[in-house]
Enzyme design. Sequence first.
Site, short mmCIF file in Angstrom:
data_model
loop_
_atom_site.label_atom_id
_atom_site.label_comp_id
_atom_site.label_asym_id
_atom_site.label_seq_id
_atom_site.Cartn_x
_atom_site.Cartn_y
_atom_site.Cartn_z
CD GLU A 1 -2.47 1.40 2.69
OE1 GLU A 1 -2.76 0.37 3.34
OE2 GLU A 1 -2.74 2.55 3.09
NE ARG B 1 -0.75 8.72 4.90
CZ ARG B 1 -0.64 7.93 5.94
NH1 ARG B 1 0.34 8.13 6.80
NH2 ARG B 1 -1.48 6.94 6.11
CE LYS C 1 -6.70 2.23 6.95
NZ LYS C 1 -5.40 2.59 6.38
C1 3PG Z 1 -1.23 4.69 8.29
O1 3PG Z 1 -2.11 4.98 7.51
O2 3PG Z 1 -0.38 5.50 8.68
C2 3PG Z 1 -1.20 3.28 8.71
O3 3PG Z 1 -2.27 2.98 9.48
C3 3PG Z 1 0.08 2.85 9.31
O4 3PG Z 1 0.13 3.08 10.65
P1 3PG Z 1 1.47 2.75 11.42
O5 3PG Z 1 2.51 3.73 10.96
O6 3PG Z 1 1.11 2.92 12.87
O7 3PG Z 1 1.85 1.33 11.08
#
Ligand code: 3PG
Length: 213
Positions: free
Chosen positions: A47, A51, A134
């Site tokens: 994924e 961002r 999710k």
């Molecule tokens: C996110 O979208 O940042 C994810 O949920 C990942 O979260 P994490 O950095 O706590 O694994």
Amino acid sequence: MTPSEQSARALEVCRLAPVVPVLVIDDLAHAKPLAQALVAGGLPALEVTLRTACALDAIRAMAEVPGGVVGAGTLLTRADVKAAKAAGATFGVSPGATDALLDACAEYELPLLPGAVTASEVMRLLEKGYTVQKFFPAEQSGGAAFLKSIGSPIPQVSFCPTGGISLKNAHDYLSLKNILCVGGSWVAPKEAMATGDWAAITKLAAEARALRA
Ligand code: 3PG
């Protein structure tokens, strides 16, 4: 693409491995070696979060890596869905769900893993046909205990929780009947990417892969 068809594809993606790496890519040059390192460690579903400025180009580069199944995360708008699909994303992930986003995924034929955190949000998505969802932000929203509890009244929905999950607590989630996989950024630390330590990332991926025999 109907919500049921989207969830059928999301189910396949979530069954590929116990962990879906959640990737924040700042440097396009990292995209291909990062994908190769994660796939080599046994984590094919990736994924890429929308961002960073190079996220869409990173998806384009990673889509060429053999064995990888590349999706776009942090989908918030219709424009995000359109751009992700055009870049070659084969699935999408969103922190929550809006009607505009769901309509866009249907129209652009992008299988979505939509986010939900309350019983009503889960039910609303289920009513539309989304049986794979999710759960975000997982640790902050009740964690594995919440998901275990919601599995009693709503066993027909399976989840990919993300947010605050690491090697330490992943098993708490993966041992539940209604959890398909977990998502997390811990398998792709910024320091390893910055130094090009792809072997370290393959090792982290292999550890994550071994969470489920
Ligand atoms: C996110 O979208 O940042 C994810 O949920 C990942 O979260 P994490 O950095 O706590 O694994």
